[in-house]
Design an enzyme around this catalytic site. Structure first.
Site, PDB file in Angstrom:
ATOM      1  CG  ASP A 148      47.087  76.442  45.525  1.00  0.00           C
ATOM      2  OD1 ASP A 148      47.318  75.373  46.131  1.00  0.00           O
ATOM      3  OD2 ASP A 148      46.302  77.298  45.952  1.00  0.00           O
ATOM      4  CG  ASP A 354      48.412  73.349  50.773  1.00  0.00           C
ATOM      5  OD1 ASP A 354      48.202  73.512  49.551  1.00  0.00           O
ATOM      6  OD2 ASP A 354      48.200  74.225  51.626  1.00  0.00           O
TER       7      ASP A 354
END
Length: 473
Positions: A148, A354
């Site tokens: 992440d 992202d």
């Protein structure tokens, strides 16, 4: 922090090119030509520089980590491709809704009264879509961890477990690791995470942590120093969370590997050893194989990449923002309002890269212009009903070849990234394809992982740049 193998971490794995990437300061091309019935067949890069770089990499014997998509390890089955895409979009909506709530706010993600007895590093943003295999402890216990780029805290589920979700591998047992060392409340690491230290037992007590995710998932436990083995390279003294109470939909992963811009992320903790640089390549869906993750300036910074300035948002310091100035369709720049993608002084707006969001989100004005120009350039191709938030879809079942307009991102300092066709369209089954963009409910733009797939992306947080290309995966 020490490196056991040759004094550095180098994680490398490269696979056959699956897309044609065009990244340059020049005018972008206007169209791609695709076969709707063979959309995921690997294609060679159009760049001669890419070919030589691939050759060099294949002769490299450095340690490696693969990036694999969640479906590859979850064992998930779907009645149809459409059901798979609907599930992806549902996960996407949950993450984006929370991202927008967090990033729109101009205040700290947590209040002082939240920091009473536990270290609470704020609210993170879901489990993501890509995983790596990491060895935890000494001797190492292999675990799948979510990658992440918008999170900092590294954590794994631990024994004894008061509450744990099902994971693919056995739970990590800190008692069986000779390198596990709990962090005290009075330590600098604990103060870094919380800003205030923690209570319950004074400075000599253990440092507790708690992370809550946007979908209601959470992990709570003890902060510790541990050895992580990354592609055969052992890295000692990494601060990780040892979670004894965990809940959520993490798809069999044992925890999370944070690669954000904060001090507690893996990149932040490696510091000068990695040069503040990592590179990743997300393999395209349906193309087979895996992608790559590389840590360290020597190996992660490719020759021939086009570099774009990173933008720091002090209100959301874990996230990597880029300076986007415009979007083009079919080689023509869209007539958008100046400053539409700009990050404001209070932390609103801007463009976030992202890895945990799949479909790129754009402000409504930008999305409407993109959709209109794209649909106009598609001509008389038959439309198909929307699939959830994917509202621009085409039935290409009767076509052997289709001309698709290019979509380009225009960045600060003149760089232009023209996306491969497979980064524009997502197949939902039966040769029905949908444009993989959607409007955001706020002024924030999110560059999702479908648009990043197959592209070598290098993040140089130390110097404040992100590089695109020249290689593909």
């Amino acid at each position: 922090m020490e490196f056991v193998a040759n004094g550095k971490v180098i994680l490398f794995l490269l696979f056959v090119s699956t897309s044609v990437l065009i990244v340059s300061p020049a005018s972008p091309p206007r169209f791609h030509y695709i076969n709707p019935h063979n959309f995921t067949t690997p294609a060679s890069s159009s760049s001669s520089a890419s070919a030589s770089a691939v050759h060099r990499s294949r002769n490299n014997n450095n340690p490696s980590l693969s990036l694999v998509h969640r479906d590859a390890i979850s064992g998930a089955t779907y009645p149809s491709r459409r059901h798979q895409v609907v599930g992806l979009v549902a996960r996407d909506n949950a993450r984006v809704e929370h991202l927008e709530k967090r990033l729109v706010a101009s205040t700290s993600p947590y209040l002082p009264e939240d920091l009473v007895s536990e270290v609470v590093p704020g609210v993170d943003d879901g489990s993501g879509e890509y995983f790596v295999r990491v060895g935890v402890g000494s001797p190492p216990t292999d675990q799948y961890l979510v990658v992440d780029s918008g999170s900092d805290v590294i954590w794994v589920q631990c024994r004894p477990c008061e509450q744990c979700y099902a994971q693919t591998d056995p739970l990590f047992d800190p008692a069986a690791s000779s390198s596990f060392s709990g962090v005290s409340c009075g330590s600098a690491i604990c103060r870094t995470l919380s800003g205030t230290g923690c209570g319950g037992g004074g400075d000599a007590g253990k440092c507790d942590y708690s992370v809550t995710y946007g979908d209601g998932s959470y992990t709570k436990g003890e902060l510790a120093l541990e050895t992580l083995t990354l592609g055969g390279t052992a890295v000692q003294g990494v601060a990780i969370g040892c979670g004894h109470r965990n809940s959520g939909l993490f798809v069999g992963a044992a925890g999370l590997l944070g690669l954000g811009w904060g001090a507690m992320s893996l990149v932040g903790q490696l510091g000068g050893a990695a040069g503040g640089v990592f590179s990743y390549c997300l393999a395209s869906r349906g193309a087979g194989g895996a992608g790559s993750l590389v840590l360290g300036r020597t190996e992660a910074v490719p020759v021939g990449a086009v570099w774009v300035p990173l933008v720091r948002n002090n209100q959301a310091s874990s996230f990597y923002y880029v300076g986007l100035t415009g979007i083009g369709v079919g080689g023509e720049r869209l007539p958008l309002q100046d400053g539409l993608f700009q990050l404001t002084e209070d932390g609103a707006g801007g463009v976030v890269m992202d890895t945990g969001t799949a479909v790129t989100r754009l402000p409504r004005e930008a999305y409407a212009a993109l959709r209109g120009a794209f649909d106009g350039a598609m001509g008389a191709l038959p439309r198909s009903p929307a699939v959830s938030l994917l509202d621009t879809c085409y039935d290409l079942s009767g076509y052997a070849s289709v001309r698709v307009p290019t979509v380009s991102f225009y960045f600060d300092q003149g760089a232009v990234l023209t996306l491969p066709a497979r980064n524009l369209l997502v197949e939902v089954g039966g040769a029905v394809f949908c444009l993989a963009f959607a409007p955001s409910s706020s002024g924030i733009s999110i560059l999702g992982n479908i648009q990043q797939e197959g592209i070598q992306i290098t993040v140089d947080s130390a110097n404040g740049y992100v590089g695109f290309g020249p290689n593909t995966c």
